[in-house]
Design an enzyme around this catalytic site. Structure first.
Site, PDB file in Angstrom:
ATOM      1  N   LYS A 249      35.418  39.973  50.031  1.00  0.00           N
ATOM      2  CA  LYS A 249      34.489  39.059  49.355  1.00  0.00           C
ATOM      3  C   LYS A 249      34.124  37.886  50.265  1.00  0.00           C
ATOM      4  O   LYS A 249      34.894  37.515  51.157  1.00  0.00           O
ATOM      5  CB  LYS A 249      35.086  38.555  48.038  1.00  0.00           C
ATOM      6  CG  LYS A 249      36.226  37.590  48.207  1.00  0.00           C
ATOM      7  CD  LYS A 249      36.523  36.797  46.938  1.00  0.00           C
ATOM      8  CE  LYS A 249      37.630  35.785  47.243  1.00  0.00           C
ATOM      9  NZ  LYS A 249      37.905  34.833  46.209  1.00  0.00           N
TER      10      LYS A 249
ATOM     11  N   LYS B 289      48.050  36.779  49.059  1.00  0.00           N
ATOM     12  CA  LYS B 289      48.128  35.486  49.737  1.00  0.00           C
ATOM     13  C   LYS B 289      49.522  34.965  49.998  1.00  0.00           C
ATOM     14  O   LYS B 289      49.695  34.014  50.762  1.00  0.00           O
ATOM     15  CB  LYS B 289      47.350  34.422  48.936  1.00  0.00           C
ATOM     16  CG  LYS B 289      45.856  34.501  49.189  1.00  0.00           C
ATOM     17  CD  LYS B 289      45.037  33.604  48.292  1.00  0.00           C
ATOM     18  CE  LYS B 289      45.178  32.120  48.514  1.00  0.00           C
ATOM     19  NZ  LYS B 289      44.302  31.347  47.602  1.00  0.00           N
TER      20      LYS B 289
ATOM     21  N   LYS C   9      35.334  31.007  50.316  1.00  0.00           N
ATOM     22  CA  LYS C   9      35.161  29.657  50.862  1.00  0.00           C
ATOM     23  C   LYS C   9      36.282  29.276  51.813  1.00  0.00           C
ATOM     24  O   LYS C   9      36.156  28.341  52.579  1.00  0.00           O
ATOM     25  CB  LYS C   9      34.991  28.621  49.754  1.00  0.00           C
ATOM     26  CG  LYS C   9      36.086  28.552  48.721  1.00  0.00           C
ATOM     27  CD  LYS C   9      35.783  27.423  47.759  1.00  0.00           C
ATOM     28  CE  LYS C   9      35.961  27.799  46.304  1.00  0.00           C
ATOM     29  NZ  LYS C   9      37.289  28.300  45.953  1.00  0.00           N
TER      30      LYS C   9
HETATM   31  P1  TYM Z   1      37.492  30.200  43.081  1.00  0.00           P
HETATM   32  O1  TYM Z   1      37.406  28.743  43.349  1.00  0.00           O
HETATM   33  O2  TYM Z   1      38.107  31.064  44.120  1.00  0.00           O
HETATM   34  O3  TYM Z   1      36.067  30.752  42.782  1.00  0.00           O
HETATM   35  C1  TYM Z   1      35.222  30.060  41.861  1.00  0.00           C
HETATM   36  C2  TYM Z   1      34.377  31.044  41.084  1.00  0.00           C
HETATM   37  O4  TYM Z   1      33.490  31.721  41.967  1.00  0.00           O
HETATM   38  C3  TYM Z   1      33.686  33.110  41.891  1.00  0.00           C
HETATM   39  N1  TYM Z   1      33.520  33.654  43.247  1.00  0.00           N
HETATM   40  C4  TYM Z   1      32.739  34.689  43.536  1.00  0.00           C
HETATM   41  N2  TYM Z   1      31.939  35.448  42.778  1.00  0.00           N
HETATM   42  C5  TYM Z   1      31.241  36.426  43.396  1.00  0.00           C
HETATM   43  N3  TYM Z   1      31.327  36.685  44.726  1.00  0.00           N
HETATM   44  C6  TYM Z   1      32.123  35.950  45.527  1.00  0.00           C
HETATM   45  N4  TYM Z   1      32.187  36.194  46.832  1.00  0.00           N
HETATM   46  C7  TYM Z   1      32.881  34.886  44.933  1.00  0.00           C
HETATM   47  N5  TYM Z   1      33.739  33.970  45.423  1.00  0.00           N
HETATM   48  C8  TYM Z   1      34.123  33.218  44.369  1.00  0.00           C
HETATM   49  C9  TYM Z   1      35.108  33.268  41.379  1.00  0.00           C
HETATM   50  O5  TYM Z   1      35.320  34.513  40.775  1.00  0.00           O
HETATM   51  C10 TYM Z   1      35.213  32.134  40.403  1.00  0.00           C
HETATM   52  O6  TYM Z   1      34.627  32.454  39.171  1.00  0.00           O
HETATM   53  N6  TYM Z   1      41.392  30.322  39.994  1.00  0.00           N
HETATM   54  C11 TYM Z   1      39.965  30.113  40.070  1.00  0.00           C
HETATM   55  C12 TYM Z   1      39.551  28.755  39.532  1.00  0.00           C
HETATM   56  C13 TYM Z   1      40.019  28.487  38.162  1.00  0.00           C
HETATM   57  C14 TYM Z   1      39.454  28.983  36.954  1.00  0.00           C
HETATM   58  C15 TYM Z   1      40.228  28.390  35.918  1.00  0.00           C
HETATM   59  C16 TYM Z   1      38.399  29.840  36.664  1.00  0.00           C
HETATM   60  C17 TYM Z   1      41.045  27.647  37.833  1.00  0.00           C
HETATM   61  N7  TYM Z   1      41.161  27.597  36.486  1.00  0.00           N
HETATM   62  C18 TYM Z   1      39.952  28.661  34.577  1.00  0.00           C
HETATM   63  C19 TYM Z   1      38.130  30.109  35.310  1.00  0.00           C
HETATM   64  C20 TYM Z   1      38.907  29.533  34.292  1.00  0.00           C
HETATM   65  C21 TYM Z   1      39.522  30.155  41.522  1.00  0.00           C
HETATM   66  O7  TYM Z   1      40.255  29.832  42.411  1.00  0.00           O
HETATM   67  O8  TYM Z   1      38.212  30.449  41.693  1.00  0.00           O
END
Ligand code: TYM
Length: 318
Positions: A189, A107, A192
């Site tokens: 993947k 990114k 969003k």
């Molecule tokens: P984020 O917001 O991109 O995604 C949120 C959660 O959804 C999962 N996810 C998916 N799982 C399966 N298939 C997909 N296509 C898919 N898209 C998203 C992600 O793996 C995630 O679990 N950095 C993290 C947010 C975060 C976080 C944390 C997570 C901030 N602090 C502490 C765990 C612990 C993020 O941007 O996820």
């Protein structure tokens, strides 16, 4: 006691991938669970303040709509310890480690306009996790590397400065739901922030789901053996089969892509229907949702204060 923690970033509207990869596993673990809206993480790329506010509110409302009603829900920015511990962990992490993060490489690495916070993102995520001393962190496969770095930082901190943190375990859902793919581009993947017609959003109405699934890429195979999982040769079909299974549907007796798409549509629509109905009720009462977040954040401030104090003391701060 097995404490659980996870956050989602309000950088776009939640998708079927967010649901199957994260929200559904989160909903199964709600005792002593902390689930947050990572609004600070949403500022690591170009963002619009008004949109951030709206997306954060929508996300919190969806947390409740998918049934996260026993966990503590909070907005990351309402718990100042996250930002403070993130800085302390930046003093433990190295540039080499952060440079190896796939998300940063994809990114922003090497791009002049990349925000500094995108580089230090994993330190903030590690702080999110370590502040709560959780045993389990349920995430999709794409976040696994960040949780592994968190484990490394916790171990290093504990070894050098004293036992402050517990080392968390990554929990990913089984099968394809750990990595739900874009319907039009199954090599990547479902995201969003992708702005793709191959993304199903949790709030998509049934006719929109139907159209998106109808356009999903498959391949030109025909005959009864065409409908089968083969991630390398048939990524689109495999994705549809995995989505169907994760939504509780079955492909038994399905022999054509048209029939498969109808099954997938029905399974997704019946999964999302009740979520959307609860969302509509909750969205009519935004003060209720705000109240849940405020009391959640108050609880988080209490739980995290002693951990932050121990980390500060271990590092030699007053
Ligand atoms: P984020 O917001 O991109 O995604 C949120 C959660 O959804 C999962 N996810 C998916 N799982 C399966 N298939 C997909 N296509 C898919 N898209 C998203 C992600 O793996 C995630 O679990 N950095 C993290 C947010 C975060 C976080 C944390 C997570 C901030 N602090 C502490 C765990 C612990 C993020 O941007 O996820």
């Amino acid at each position: 006691m097995s404490r659980t923690l996870s956050l989602l970033t309000p950088s776009g509207r939640l998708t079927l991938g967010s649901y199957l990869g994260a929200l559904a596993p989160m909903a199964q673990r709600q005792d002593d669970a902390f689930y947050g809206v990572a609004d600070l993480h949403a500022m690591t790329t170009e963002h619009d303040p008004r949109q951030l506010r709206a997306l954060s509110a929508e996300m919190a409302t969806l947390f409740l709509a998918v049934g996260l009603d026993r966990a503590t829900l909070f907005r990351q920015s309402q718990v100042p310890a996250h930002a403070e511990l993130a800085y302390l962990l930046e003093c433990v992490a190295t540039t080499g480690e952060l440079n190896r993060m796939i998300q940063f490489k994809e990114k922003g690495r090497g791009v002049e306009s990349t925000r500094v916070s995108l580089f230090t993102y994993p330190a903030l995520m590690a702080a999110d996790i370590l502040l709560y001393r959780p045993r389990q962190v349920p995430v999709g496969a794409d976040q696994k590397q960040h949780v592994e770095l968190t484990r490394d930082l916790a171990l290093r901190f504990n070894r050098r400065y004293g036992e402050v943190f517990t080392v968390p375990e990554v929990v990913t859902s089984s099968g394809g739901s750990a990595r739900v793919r874009d319907l039009l581009h199954p090599q990547r993947k479902m995201s969003k922030s992708a702005d793709s017609a191959g993304t199903i959003y949790l709030l998509d109405p049934p006719d929109v789901v139907r159209k998106k699934v109808a356009r999903a890429v498959t391949d030109s195979d025909t005959g009864p053996a065409a409908v089968r999982a083969d991630p390398d040769a048939k990524p689109g079909v495999t994705n549809l089969l995995e989505i169907l299974a994760a939504c509780g549907g079955s492909a038994d007796g399905v022999t054509t892509y048209g029939a498969l798409k109808r099954e997938v549509t029905d399974a997704v629509v019946s999964l999302l229907g009740p979520v959307q109905a609860r969302y509509a009720d909750l969205a009519a009462d935004p003060a209720y949702v705000t109240g849940v977040l405020e009391s959640g954040a108050a609880h988080c401030r209490q739980v995290t204060a002693p951990v932050l104090a121990s980390a500060r003391a271990a590092l030699g701060l007053a």
